[in-house]
Design an enzyme around this catalytic site. Sequence first.
Site, short mmCIF file in Angstrom:
data_model
loop_
_atom_site.label_atom_id
_atom_site.label_comp_id
_atom_site.label_asym_id
_atom_site.label_seq_id
_atom_site.Cartn_x
_atom_site.Cartn_y
_atom_site.Cartn_z
CB VAL A 40 -0.97 0.01 1.21
CG1 VAL A 40 -1.86 1.25 1.15
CG2 VAL A 40 -1.83 -1.25 1.22
CB ALA A 101 4.09 -9.28 10.56
CG HIS A 124 4.34 1.98 11.94
ND1 HIS A 124 3.96 2.90 12.89
CD2 HIS A 124 3.47 0.95 12.07
CE1 HIS A 124 2.89 2.44 13.53
NE2 HIS A 124 2.57 1.26 13.05
N GLY A 153 -1.60 4.83 1.90
CA GLY A 153 -0.75 5.05 0.73
C GLY A 153 -1.57 5.43 -0.49
CG ASP A 208 0.01 4.73 13.10
OD1 ASP A 208 -0.17 5.67 12.31
OD2 ASP A 208 -0.22 3.54 12.79
CD GLU A 212 -2.88 1.11 13.22
OE1 GLU A 212 -2.53 1.86 12.30
OE2 GLU A 212 -2.17 0.15 13.60
CD GLU A 244 -31.08 10.17 11.02
OE1 GLU A 244 -30.14 10.70 11.66
OE2 GLU A 244 -31.87 10.82 10.32
CB SER A 270 -31.98 21.75 13.96
OG SER A 270 -31.76 20.56 14.71
N1 LIG Z 1 -1.00 0.89 4.65
C1 LIG Z 1 -0.74 2.18 4.81
O1 LIG Z 1 -1.26 3.04 4.11
C2 LIG Z 1 0.20 2.64 5.88
C3 LIG Z 1 1.28 1.85 6.23
N2 LIG Z 1 2.26 2.37 7.05
C4 LIG Z 1 3.43 1.57 7.34
O2 LIG Z 1 4.14 1.35 6.12
C5 LIG Z 1 4.78 0.07 6.15
C6 LIG Z 1 4.33 -0.76 4.96
O3 LIG Z 1 2.95 -1.03 5.15
P1 LIG Z 1 1.97 -1.49 3.97
O4 LIG Z 1 2.28 -0.73 2.74
O5 LIG Z 1 0.60 -1.43 4.53
O6 LIG Z 1 2.42 -3.01 3.79
P2 LIG Z 1 1.66 -4.19 3.07
O7 LIG Z 1 0.93 -5.02 4.07
O8 LIG Z 1 0.87 -3.66 1.94
O9 LIG Z 1 2.88 -5.09 2.56
C7 LIG Z 1 3.94 -4.52 1.78
C8 LIG Z 1 4.66 -5.53 0.94
O10 LIG Z 1 5.24 -6.54 1.71
C9 LIG Z 1 5.34 -7.68 0.88
N3 LIG Z 1 5.63 -8.85 1.72
C10 LIG Z 1 4.85 -9.40 2.67
N4 LIG Z 1 5.52 -10.44 3.24
C11 LIG Z 1 6.73 -10.49 2.64
C12 LIG Z 1 7.89 -11.32 2.80
N5 LIG Z 1 7.92 -12.28 3.73
N6 LIG Z 1 8.97 -11.08 2.02
C13 LIG Z 1 8.95 -10.10 1.09
N7 LIG Z 1 7.89 -9.30 0.90
C14 LIG Z 1 6.80 -9.49 1.66
C15 LIG Z 1 4.00 -7.70 0.19
O11 LIG Z 1 4.06 -8.45 -1.00
C16 LIG Z 1 3.82 -6.22 -0.12
O12 LIG Z 1 4.39 -5.91 -1.36
C17 LIG Z 1 4.42 -0.53 7.51
O13 LIG Z 1 5.45 -0.17 8.41
C18 LIG Z 1 3.13 0.18 7.88
O14 LIG Z 1 2.87 0.22 9.26
C19 LIG Z 1 2.22 3.66 7.51
C20 LIG Z 1 1.15 4.47 7.20
C21 LIG Z 1 0.02 3.99 6.46
C1 LIG Z 2 -3.41 4.56 7.27
C2 LIG Z 2 -2.66 4.62 8.53
O1 LIG Z 2 -1.96 5.56 8.81
C3 LIG Z 2 -2.83 3.52 9.47
C4 LIG Z 2 -4.31 3.42 9.70
O2 LIG Z 2 -2.19 3.84 10.66
C5 LIG Z 2 -2.29 2.21 8.93
O3 LIG Z 2 -2.68 1.81 7.82
O4 LIG Z 2 -1.49 1.57 9.61
MG LIG Z 3 -0.79 2.37 11.31
MG LIG Z 4 -1.28 5.78 10.65
#
Ligand SMILES: NC(=O)C1=CN([C@@H]2O[C@H](COP(=O)(O)OP(=O)(O)OC[C@H]3O[C@@H](n4cnc5c(N)ncnc54)[C@H](O)[C@@H]3O)[C@@H](O)[C@H]2O)C=CC1
Ligand SMILES: CC(=O)[C@](C)(O)C(=O)O
Ligand SMILES: [Mg+2]
Ligand SMILES: [Mg+2]
Length: 352
Positions: A40, A101, A124, A153, A208, A212, A244, A270
């Site tokens: 993402v 993770a 993060h 994202g 954070d 969430e 509502e 209102s």
């Molecule tokens: N989702 C979001 O919009 C937000 C995420 N974050 C942070 O950004 C970071 C990335 O989060 P996301 O984009 O949500 O991650 P995500 O859950 O979308 O995963 C990212 C990537 O990791 C890959 N992946 C998963 N397991 C794997 C493995 N064992 N080996 C290699 N690749 C692997 C997946 O294929 C994917 O491309 C995290 O630290 C999250 O907390 C921060 C703000 C918002």
């Molecule tokens: C979008 C965001 O910033 C969150 C909710 O903290 C997350 O996806 O981890």
């Molecule tokens: Mg978060």
């Molecule tokens: Mg956040």
Amino acid sequence: MAKLNFGGTEENVVTREEFPLSKAQDVLKNETVAVIGYGVQGPGQALNQKDNGINVIVGQRKNSKTWDKAIADGFVPGETLFEIEEALERGTIICYLLSDAAQIALWPTVKKHLTPGKALYFSHGFGITFNEQTGIVPPADVDVFLVAPKGSGTSLRRMFLQGRGLNSSYAIFQDATGNAFERVIALGIAVGSGYLFETNFKKEVYSDLTGERGTLMGCIQGIFAAQYEVLRANGHTPSEAFNETVEELTQSLMPLVAENGMDWMYANCSTTAQRGALDWWKKFRDATKPVFEDLYKSVATGFESQRSIDSNSQPDYREKLDAELKELRDSELWQAGKTVRSLRPENQAVEA
Ligand SMILES: NC(=O)C1=CN([C@@H]2O[C@H](COP(=O)(O)OP(=O)(O)OC[C@H]3O[C@@H](n4cnc5c(N)ncnc54)[C@H](O)[C@@H]3O)[C@@H](O)[C@H]2O)C=CC1
Ligand SMILES: CC(=O)[C@](C)(O)C(=O)O
Ligand SMILES: [Mg+2]
Ligand SMILES: [Mg+2]
């Protein structure tokens, strides 16, 4: 750095005016930014950097759906898209954007490529703050910092394309090169942040995880469900209960809150509604505050992070999450919502 007054407290904020894109481009001109992970945040941050003229490459597992997505988004295998290890080798700044993770399993590989002077970037504070659970302890001779966009994202990319920035937090955990500040702010601007708010890793992850689980996602669904169930139990139709509980909030009232605050939204309702809302909001605060206190404790003791790690490290975690999301989607509340949404003019053609 600007000092801004937030309700009586002065805080450091970096703005695009004082740190324009041209400065970010200059700071990053000799860097290769390797975005590891294309879930993402990965696409939003990588594409915004690419469009901002930053030398960005993506590291992803070959033969995966996200590898194909990166190609569809314009990254070229062998030029700007590589297997993870090769991207780690080439990158001078490693944006570690695997799920929190998944970062644990790949950490030994990442660490191997963190040669002196490189930078390790997170979105993060999770991996570093909960290092007893994650094992993520970077070498002392690399910069370690974060830019955490305060939104999905998907929104980061959308707002960038609209010429708006999404607000982000930034923090420096380790300044080995003496350039960590310039590097982190340049990256923050390059990934599409509007304003950059100073914090530290621990504060970022505690707030954070609370947000969430709380008002942003967990609590909001909880109070929607509670009100909807009470209305239904008292004989209201699904459409009335949904309108509502959710539709009026997202379509009419929250935009007013976003625009000018809660009192402005109240002022546009209102006097009957204002009287009731002013009488009831403190009851809701008092009823939910103990739950928020439990929640914060659960974050601070490391219970929440451990639970995320345990559940998201299982091989079938994706299927299990999908099943839980399906349960939500199939609930009467959100099925009623589907029909209500289909009535919006913009959806008339697409949703049956
Ligand atoms: N989702 C979001 O919009 C937000 C995420 N974050 C942070 O950004 C970071 C990335 O989060 P996301 O984009 O949500 O991650 P995500 O859950 O979308 O995963 C990212 C990537 O990791 C890959 N992946 C998963 N397991 C794997 C493995 N064992 N080996 C290699 N690749 C692997 C997946 O294929 C994917 O491309 C995290 O630290 C999250 O907390 C921060 C703000 C918002
Ligand atoms: C979008 C965001 O910033 C969150 C909710 O903290 C997350 O996806 O981890
Ligand atoms: Mg978060
Ligand atoms: Mg956040």
